[in-house]
Motif scaffolding. Structure first.
Motif, mmCIF file in Angstrom:
data_model
loop_
_atom_site.group_PDB
_atom_site.id
_atom_site.type_symbol
_atom_site.label_atom_id
_atom_site.label_comp_id
_atom_site.label_asym_id
_atom_site.label_seq_id
_atom_site.Cartn_x
_atom_site.Cartn_y
_atom_site.Cartn_z
ATOM 1 N N GLY A 289 8.308 8.369 -9.062
ATOM 2 C CA GLY A 289 7.160 8.832 -9.831
ATOM 3 C C GLY A 289 5.890 8.047 -9.651
ATOM 4 O O GLY A 289 4.879 8.334 -10.291
ATOM 5 N N SER A 290 5.883 7.051 -8.791
ATOM 6 C CA SER A 290 4.687 6.223 -8.648
ATOM 7 C C SER A 290 4.571 5.693 -7.233
ATOM 8 O O SER A 290 5.581 5.488 -6.552
ATOM 9 C CB SER A 290 4.740 5.056 -9.635
ATOM 10 O OG SER A 290 3.605 4.232 -9.508
ATOM 11 N N SER A 291 3.338 5.475 -6.779
ATOM 12 C CA SER A 291 3.141 4.912 -5.449
ATOM 13 C C SER A 291 1.824 4.165 -5.373
ATOM 14 O O SER A 291 0.898 4.432 -6.138
ATOM 15 C CB SER A 291 3.166 6.017 -4.373
ATOM 16 O OG SER A 291 2.072 6.884 -4.527
ATOM 17 N N VAL A 292 1.764 3.212 -4.477
ATOM 18 C CA VAL A 292 0.547 2.442 -4.207
ATOM 19 C C VAL A 292 0.298 2.474 -2.714
ATOM 20 O O VAL A 292 1.222 2.256 -1.916
ATOM 21 C CB VAL A 292 0.687 0.983 -4.698
ATOM 22 C CG1 VAL A 292 -0.514 0.157 -4.247
ATOM 23 C CG2 VAL A 292 0.810 0.932 -6.207
ATOM 24 N N THR A 293 -0.950 2.764 -2.321
ATOM 25 C CA THR A 293 -1.313 2.836 -0.904
ATOM 26 C C THR A 293 -2.392 1.816 -0.605
ATOM 27 O O THR A 293 -3.377 1.703 -1.347
ATOM 28 C CB THR A 293 -1.817 4.244 -0.533
ATOM 29 O OG1 THR A 293 -0.774 5.189 -0.785
ATOM 30 C CG2 THR A 293 -2.213 4.312 0.936
ATOM 31 N N ARG A 294 -2.198 1.085 0.488
ATOM 32 C CA ARG A 294 -3.196 0.113 0.937
ATOM 33 C C ARG A 294 -3.496 0.326 2.408
ATOM 34 O O ARG A 294 -2.625 0.749 3.176
ATOM 35 C CB ARG A 294 -2.675 -1.321 0.755
ATOM 36 C CG ARG A 294 -2.360 -1.685 -0.684
ATOM 37 C CD ARG A 294 -3.552 -2.315 -1.380
ATOM 38 N NE ARG A 294 -3.262 -2.569 -2.782
ATOM 39 C CZ ARG A 294 -2.625 -3.636 -3.248
ATOM 40 N NH1 ARG A 294 -2.166 -4.532 -2.408
ATOM 41 N NH2 ARG A 294 -2.443 -3.795 -4.535
ATOM 42 N N LYS A 295 -4.718 0.000 2.787
ATOM 43 C CA LYS A 295 -5.066 -0.027 4.217
ATOM 44 C C LYS A 295 -4.625 -1.357 4.803
ATOM 45 O O LYS A 295 -4.865 -2.411 4.215
ATOM 46 C CB LYS A 295 -6.559 0.177 4.402
ATOM 47 C CG LYS A 295 -7.058 1.574 4.071
ATOM 48 C CD LYS A 295 -8.531 1.686 4.381
ATOM 49 C CE LYS A 295 -9.030 3.099 4.084
ATOM 50 N NZ LYS A 295 -9.053 3.394 2.654
ATOM 51 N N ILE A 296 -3.989 -1.315 5.961
ATOM 52 C CA ILE A 296 -3.624 -2.534 6.677
ATOM 53 C C ILE A 296 -4.143 -2.424 8.095
ATOM 54 O O ILE A 296 -4.308 -1.316 8.634
ATOM 55 C CB ILE A 296 -2.105 -2.782 6.680
ATOM 56 C CG1 ILE A 296 -1.371 -1.635 7.394
ATOM 57 C CG2 ILE A 296 -1.584 -2.971 5.276
ATOM 58 C CD1 ILE A 296 0.079 -1.928 7.691
ATOM 59 N N ILE A 297 -4.393 -3.558 8.704
ATOM 60 C CA ILE A 297 -4.817 -3.581 10.091
ATOM 61 C C ILE A 297 -3.775 -4.355 10.901
ATOM 62 O O ILE A 297 -3.281 -5.394 10.454
ATOM 63 C CB ILE A 297 -6.222 -4.198 10.267
ATOM 64 C CG1 ILE A 297 -6.743 -4.014 11.681
ATOM 65 C CG2 ILE A 297 -6.258 -5.659 9.858
ATOM 66 C CD1 ILE A 297 -8.207 -4.277 11.850
ATOM 67 N N ILE A 298 -3.401 -3.803 12.045
ATOM 68 C CA ILE A 298 -2.462 -4.461 12.948
ATOM 69 C C ILE A 298 -3.260 -4.954 14.141
ATOM 70 O O ILE A 298 -3.981 -4.196 14.798
ATOM 71 C CB ILE A 298 -1.339 -3.503 13.379
ATOM 72 C CG1 ILE A 298 -0.487 -3.115 12.159
ATOM 73 C CG2 ILE A 298 -0.466 -4.148 14.445
ATOM 74 C CD1 ILE A 298 0.599 -2.126 12.447
ATOM 75 N N GLU A 299 -3.148 -6.239 14.408
ATOM 76 C CA GLU A 299 -3.947 -6.881 15.448
ATOM 77 C C GLU A 299 -3.089 -7.927 16.147
ATOM 78 O O GLU A 299 -2.670 -8.897 15.527
ATOM 79 C CB GLU A 299 -5.186 -7.519 14.813
ATOM 80 C CG GLU A 299 -6.212 -7.999 15.785
ATOM 81 C CD GLU A 299 -7.447 -8.461 15.065
ATOM 82 O OE1 GLU A 299 -8.457 -7.753 15.114
ATOM 83 O OE2 GLU A 299 -7.390 -9.545 14.436
ATOM 84 N N LYS A 300 -2.820 -7.726 17.435
ATOM 85 C CA LYS A 300 -1.926 -8.618 18.165
ATOM 86 C C LYS A 300 -2.678 -9.407 19.221
ATOM 87 O O LYS A 300 -3.758 -9.040 19.619
ATOM 88 C CB LYS A 300 -0.807 -7.801 18.827
ATOM 89 C CG LYS A 300 0.005 -7.001 17.794
ATOM 90 C CD LYS A 300 0.984 -6.089 18.471
ATOM 91 C CE LYS A 300 1.715 -5.255 17.427
ATOM 92 N NZ LYS A 300 2.660 -4.295 18.024
#
Length: 300
Positions: A289-300
């Motif tokens: 019933g619940s969710s949290v969304t975040r932006k992430i950046i992948i950098e190698k």
């Protein structure tokens, strides 16, 4: 100057700045364009939660010798030689108006290559991130060049990490009577503003909550501070930290910005993301019933 307080790090600041003084002409591009973009970023982000605090600053005296920004760095950020402000990043906008009639499809992303050598590498990293955000959030192409003689320089001398925007195709109207609204390309300014909004969401770590209340006995993920995803940028491993994670069941899903699922798992506090390409993704943590969304950046 106005300050937007961060949710997790209220005493660590991302500064977005520009100058509103001019020479000879009205200064619509140099630097009315930069100051207008800062106002638009503030308008859009005012109700968007960000983990880091943001200071929106319009300096004066830039054309006379960086007087406003130098005063701030020397007397506000530092007082009697003691640091009083913890600054994560200074993002400067100077002359981003373009010229009507020019091909204005590119922006210069400026990095630190001189002065204090200890902050050059970090500046290069955030400038690469600025270029990535620009292409993701706007139709503009990017060019990496060097920071030079604008309001980020007094901060650079104090060891801060700097980056900035400057128009790619020069108008050459600066400091003349021709620097008027009639000669500025407003569509270009709009595109720069889109890029700046996207970059500031990344630099200050904007957060969003998707759905909210749960009928389950489990505690729902309704608080932005309750879920941590780190490091960000990430390289091979992304850590997911939830309160009471030992008794909570949850799923984690990483999607690209087009909504395509790239990785999904259950009840894991560490995700192996080594197979994902560099870029910006959305990471969603869900329980019933619940969710949290975040932006992430992948950098190698």
């Amino acid at each position: 100057m106005i300050t937007k307080t961060g949710t997790l790090y209220p005493n660590k600041y991302v500064i977005i700045c520009g100058h509103f003084d001019t020479i000879t002409g009205p200064g619509t591009s140099d630097n009315g364009s930069g100051t207008s973009v800062i106002l638009e970023v503030a308008r859009i982000l005012k109700d968007v939660p960000t983990e880091y605090s943001i200071k929106f600053i319009h300096f004066s005296g830039e054309e006379q010798g960086l007087y406003g920004s130098a005063h701030y760095a020397n007397n506000v950020e530092f007082q009697s030689g003691v640091r009083k402000l913890d600054i994560k990043l200074v993002f400067n906008l100077d002359q981003v108006g373009g010229k009507i009639g020019n091909v204005n499809n590119k922006i210069i992303c400026e990095r630190d290559t001189s002065g204090q050598s200890g902050n050059n590498a970090a500046s290069n990293t955030v400038t690469q991130q600025l270029a990535t955000c620009t292409t993701l959030y706007s139709p503009l192409q990017t060019s990496i060049s060097n920071a030079y003689s604008s309001d980020y320089m007094p901060f650079e001398k104090k060891g801060d990490v700097i980056t900035g925007f400057y128009e790619y195709t020069r108008s050459y109207n600066e400091h003349t009577v021709n620097d008027t609204f009639a000669n500025v390309d407003p569509v270009y300014v709009f595109k720069v503003a889109k890029a700046a909004v996207g970059a500031m969401q990344h630099f200050a770590t904007a957060s969003s909550t998707v759905s909210a209340v749960s009928a389950s006995k489990e505690k729902p993920l309704t608080t932005l501070e309750s879920v941590k995803m780190y490091p960000n940028p990430a390289k091979n491993i992304l850590n997911i930290e939830l309160p009471d994670s030992g008794t909570r069941s949850f799923t984690v899903e990483i999607t690209n910005l087009a909504g395509l699922s790239m990785l999904k798992d259950e009840n894991k506090s560490q995700l192996n993301i080594s197979s994902l390409e560099n870029g910006i993704y959305l990471c969603t943590v869900k329980n019933e019933g619940s969710s949290v969304t975040r932006k992430i950046i992948i950098e190698k």
